[in-house]
Design a protein around this motif. Structure first.
Motif, PDB file in Angstrom:
ATOM      1  N   ALA A 215       0.577  -1.162   0.121  1.00 33.32           N
ATOM      2  CA  ALA A 215       0.083   0.038  -0.003  1.00 33.32           C
ATOM      3  C   ALA A 215       0.908   1.063   0.010  1.00 33.32           C
ATOM      4  CB  ALA A 215      -0.783  -0.031   1.136  1.00 33.32           C
ATOM      5  N   PHE A 216       1.869   1.336   0.882  1.00 34.13           N
ATOM      6  CA  PHE A 216       2.703   2.641   0.752  1.00 34.13           C
ATOM      7  C   PHE A 216       3.840   1.815   1.793  1.00 34.13           C
ATOM      8  CE2 PHE A 216       4.558   5.894   3.264  1.00 34.13           C
ATOM      9  CZ  PHE A 216       4.809   6.761   2.132  1.00 34.13           C
ATOM     10  N   ASN A 217       5.175   2.019   1.275  1.00 36.72           N
ATOM     11  CA  ASN A 217       6.371   1.421   2.119  1.00 36.72           C
ATOM     12  C   ASN A 217       6.706   2.378   3.187  1.00 36.72           C
ATOM     13  OD1 ASN A 217       8.763   0.278   2.754  1.00 36.72           O
ATOM     14  ND2 ASN A 217       9.245   0.078   0.620  1.00 36.72           N
ATOM     15  N   ILE A 218       6.757   1.590   4.235  1.00 36.64           N
ATOM     16  CA  ILE A 218       6.930   2.474   5.649  1.00 36.64           C
ATOM     17  C   ILE A 218       8.311   1.928   6.290  1.00 36.64           C
ATOM     18  CG2 ILE A 218       4.744   3.236   6.091  1.00 36.64           C
ATOM     19  CD1 ILE A 218       4.974   0.726   8.438  1.00 36.64           C
ATOM     20  N   LEU A 219       9.128   1.014   5.711  1.00 31.37           N
ATOM     21  CA  LEU A 219      10.009   0.283   5.972  1.00 31.37           C
ATOM     22  C   LEU A 219      11.157   1.357   6.508  1.00 31.37           C
ATOM     23  CD1 LEU A 219      10.629  -2.568   3.401  1.00 31.37           C
ATOM     24  CD2 LEU A 219       9.562  -2.666   5.392  1.00 31.37           C
ATOM     25  N   ASP A 220      11.482   2.241   5.824  1.00 28.47           N
ATOM     26  CA  ASP A 220      12.361   3.459   6.294  1.00 28.47           C
ATOM     27  C   ASP A 220      11.928   4.826   7.278  1.00 28.47           C
ATOM     28  OD1 ASP A 220      14.518   2.033   4.696  1.00 28.47           O
ATOM     29  OD2 ASP A 220      13.712   3.008   2.955  1.00 28.47           O
ATOM     30  N   GLY A 221      10.533   4.414   7.587  1.00 26.92           N
ATOM     31  CA  GLY A 221       9.877   5.432   8.304  1.00 26.92           C
ATOM     32  C   GLY A 221       9.462   6.599   7.528  1.00 26.92           C
ATOM     33  N   GLY A 222       8.969   7.655   8.491  1.00 30.96           N
ATOM     34  CA  GLY A 222       8.753   9.043   7.610  1.00 30.96           C
ATOM     35  C   GLY A 222       8.262   9.951   8.700  1.00 30.96           C
ATOM     36  N   PHE A 223       7.831  11.045   8.435  1.00 24.05           N
ATOM     37  CA  PHE A 223       7.308  11.873   9.318  1.00 24.05           C
ATOM     38  C   PHE A 223       6.048  11.890  10.044  1.00 24.05           C
ATOM     39  CE2 PHE A 223       6.167  13.746   5.018  1.00 24.05           C
ATOM     40  CZ  PHE A 223       4.862  13.793   5.309  1.00 24.05           C
ATOM     41  N   ILE A 224       5.747  12.320  11.057  1.00 24.68           N
ATOM     42  CA  ILE A 224       4.312  12.379  11.919  1.00 24.68           C
ATOM     43  C   ILE A 224       3.903  13.612  11.400  1.00 24.68           C
ATOM     44  CG2 ILE A 224       3.504  12.510  14.142  1.00 24.68           C
ATOM     45  CD1 ILE A 224       5.880  10.780  15.008  1.00 24.68           C
ATOM     46  N   ALA A 225       2.454  13.655  11.169  1.00 26.13           N
ATOM     47  CA  ALA A 225       1.761  14.668  10.821  1.00 26.13           C
ATOM     48  C   ALA A 225       0.470  14.872  11.387  1.00 26.13           C
ATOM     49  CB  ALA A 225       1.769  14.723   9.237  1.00 26.13           C
ATOM     50  N   LEU A 226       0.036  16.131  11.807  1.00 25.90           N
ATOM     51  CA  LEU A 226      -1.237  16.232  12.233  1.00 25.90           C
ATOM     52  C   LEU A 226      -2.202  17.032  11.061  1.00 25.90           C
ATOM     53  CD1 LEU A 226      -0.238  18.364  15.284  1.00 25.90           C
ATOM     54  CD2 LEU A 226      -0.527  15.600  15.140  1.00 25.90           C
ATOM     55  N   GLN A 227      -3.738  16.339  11.079  1.00 24.31           N
ATOM     56  CA  GLN A 227      -4.340  16.708   9.874  1.00 24.31           C
ATOM     57  C   GLN A 227      -5.488  17.595  10.265  1.00 24.31           C
ATOM     58  OE1 GLN A 227      -7.725  14.266   8.364  1.00 24.31           O
ATOM     59  NE2 GLN A 227      -6.544  13.828   6.504  1.00 24.31           N
ATOM     60  N   VAL A 228      -5.650  18.483   9.101  1.00 25.54           N
ATOM     61  CA  VAL A 228      -7.201  19.192   9.160  1.00 25.54           C
ATOM     62  C   VAL A 228      -7.704  18.907   7.616  1.00 25.54           C
ATOM     63  CG1 VAL A 228      -8.129  21.262   9.154  1.00 25.54           C
ATOM     64  CG2 VAL A 228      -6.509  20.948  10.687  1.00 25.54           C
ATOM     65  N   HIS A 229      -8.795  18.087   7.572  1.00 23.85           N
ATOM     66  CA  HIS A 229      -9.315  17.664   6.555  1.00 23.85           C
ATOM     67  C   HIS A 229      -9.882  18.579   5.753  1.00 23.85           C
ATOM     68  CE1 HIS A 229     -11.522  15.260   3.585  1.00 23.85           C
ATOM     69  NE2 HIS A 229     -10.950  14.010   4.249  1.00 23.85           N
ATOM     70  N   ALA A 230      -9.711  18.941   4.436  1.00 21.55           N
ATOM     71  CA  ALA A 230     -10.135  19.872   3.510  1.00 21.55           C
ATOM     72  C   ALA A 230     -11.488  19.638   3.450  1.00 21.55           C
ATOM     73  CB  ALA A 230      -9.598  19.553   2.055  1.00 21.55           C
ATOM     74  N   GLY A 231     -12.130  21.113   3.099  1.00 27.32           N
ATOM     75  CA  GLY A 231     -13.791  21.188   2.657  1.00 27.32           C
ATOM     76  C   GLY A 231     -14.687  21.148   3.714  1.00 27.32           C
ATOM     77  N   GLY A 232     -14.195  22.068   4.931  1.00 27.92           N
ATOM     78  CA  GLY A 232     -15.126  22.066   5.944  1.00 27.92           C
ATOM     79  C   GLY A 232     -14.390  23.077   7.169  1.00 27.92           C
TER      80      GLY A 232
END
Length: 483
Positions: A215-232
């Motif tokens: 689905a998406f390769n997370i083997l090398d890790g990545g950033f952490i992120a806080l979301q605000v969903h678009a459209g509202g």
């Protein structure tokens, strides 16, 4: 009569449809379309990790140093020890994410969240990255305000296939009820450890997901992120954002990390290959016939050619792997033999202390025959992976000792030419299995009998892997039994 037949047919169709529906077994039927099949969701039964002084703050409580806005038009700012995200009604932009500058692979993340005046949809990205279109992608732990669905703590694949773990089982009732008040502070804890994602909301276990790398390769890790969903228009607040990094499964060959064994579980073999000129070795292949050997599974053809055992595979994928086994069982021994590949190449191995798998059902046995189970020493032709000499658990848990450490470079290079004769030596004594290829030390494994009870020994067997045309040749097969 025709009416009865028609009614019977309609009844059968309805029953079939009911059966198919039951297979999904989604407790919240109104959300069935987006829910994950029950049989693909393991329950999280672990206690929430203890948050203590070993955790470090990701947010300094004063400003957004260490963070950056990755996408979207929502406004993020720091105030009174909180990160506040304010959404808008702009539907023509991507979701907004405030991301850490640093990346993380294995960790426990704890944070508190609550909604402001306007409810909405949010989430926390972990091990995330930017896709080819410059948008945030990866695993997202859901934070939502739909009281009917209530999947906060579930795992969504942002730009990689939608829901991976929904909270749609009957057993998820407690998880779905974990957030009682949207405008009160709620605690979310996420554990990401060796590609497994576990979540808790207010101490209640939620998701238990082995993240699919396709689905998406997370083997090398990545950033952490806080979301605000678009459209509202919405307002989400975060505070007490803490993280504890965990040891990373440091596999030298990142490309084959999924199948590899964690480095800390692999002792290096630093022993010299046993003296093969010493007394006590006996031939267990006479070079002329297959006397003392028997075909125990699969459809490969076994014969003797020019003083060597010849195994020829085929394209039959609907059978178990093929094995030629000794009639005698062996427990403690040194086994040595030479092998080479013909045309075409394939995948092989040698079983030690093996047995027939008693768990093969009668129906499977009728269709596919017997299957072999136990420790297998790998013989392969993938020049990139090159795990010949590693130990695989045939029908008992896959890899037990891969050659994926930096220190395995010499072992991985031990086979230089697949179609030349190569020598493999295996020593089994007690629970110890050690291997050498062309004199180079490879595996050093203490076999765990809970995987498969090999404590009383078993047969030795050469493999031709199912599902491909291949030819392997084996000669000079000798064994020295040990006390």
């Amino acid at each position: 009569m025709n009416i009865k037949i028609a009614l019977f047919s309609l009844s059968s169709l309805l029953l079939a449809a009911g059966f198919l529906h039951a297979q999904k077994q989604v407790y919240q039927s109104q959300f069935e379309r987006s829910a994950v099949d029950d049989n693909k969701m393991k329950l999280n039964r672990d206690k929430e990790p203890k948050i203590d002084d070993s955790f470090k703050p990701l947010f300094n409580g004063k400003n957004l140093n260490g963070w950056h806005q990755a996408t979207g038009t929502a406004k993020f700012f720091a105030k009174d020890g909180e990160i506040i995200g304010i959404g808008n009604n702009d539907k023509d932009v991507p979701n907004s994410f405030l991301a850490t500058d640093k990346t993380y692979t294995n960790f426990i993340l704890s944070l508190e969240f609550k909604w402001g005046e306007h409810l909405g949809n949010s989430g926390v990205m972990i091990c995330a990255g930017m896709d080819g279109k410059g948008l945030v992608a990866g695993p997202q732990i859901e934070i939502e305000t739909n009281p009917e669905r209530a999947w906060t703590g579930g795992v969504y694949g942002e730009r990689c296939g939608a829901w991976k773990y929904s909270l749609s089982r009957k057993e998820h009732d407690a998880a779905r009820a974990a957030v009682s008040e949207f405008r009160d502070w709620n605690r979310l804890v996420i554990k990401c450890d060796n590609e497994r994602i576990l979540t808790w909301v207010n101490g209640v276990p939620c998701a238990n997901l082995d993240w699919p790398q396709g689905a998406f390769n997370i083997l090398d890790g990545g950033f952490i992120a806080l979301q605000v969903h678009a459209g509202g228009a919405s307002e989400i607040r975060f505070r007490n954002i803490l993280i504890k990094e965990l040891p990373v499964k440091s596999v030298f060959q990142k490309k084959f990390r999924k199948g590899a064994v964690a480095d800390e579980n692999m002792k290096l073999n630093s022993d010299k290959e046993p003296n093969l000129s010493a007394g006590g070795f006996k031939k267990i292949f006479d070079g002329k016939t297959l006397k003392g050997w028997r075909k125990v599974s699969g459809t490969a053809e076994w014969s003797v050619e020019d003083g060597a055992i010849k195994g020829v595979g085929n394209n039959d994928k609907n059978v178990f792997n093929s094995f030629l086994a000794t009639e005698k069982n062996y427990k403690n021994f040194i086994l040595t033999f030479k092998y080479k590949w013909g045309e075409p190449l394939g995948n092989s191995g040698v079983m030690v202390r093996a047995a027939l798998d008693e768990k093969v059902s009668a129906k499977e046995r009728e269709l596919k025959g017997d299957a072999v189970k136990g420790p297998q020493i790998e013989i392969e032709t993938n020049p990139e992976r090159a795990w010949t000499g590693g130990v695989y658990g045939e029908r008992c848990g896959a890899w037990k000792y891969s050659l994926s450490r930096k220190e395995h470079d010499a072992a991985r290079a031990a086979v230089s030419e697949f179609r030349d004769w190569n020598r493999m030596t295996i020593m089994c004594r007690g629970d110890s299995i050690k291997t050498w290829v062309n004199g180079v030390p490879c595996a050093n494994l203490d076999w765990n009998n809970s995987w498969f009870d090999a404590s009383n020994g078993g047969f030795i067997a050469f493999q031709v892997h199912a599902g491909g045309v291949s030819r392997i040749f084996i000669k000079d097969v000798k064994i020295k039994e040990l006390r």
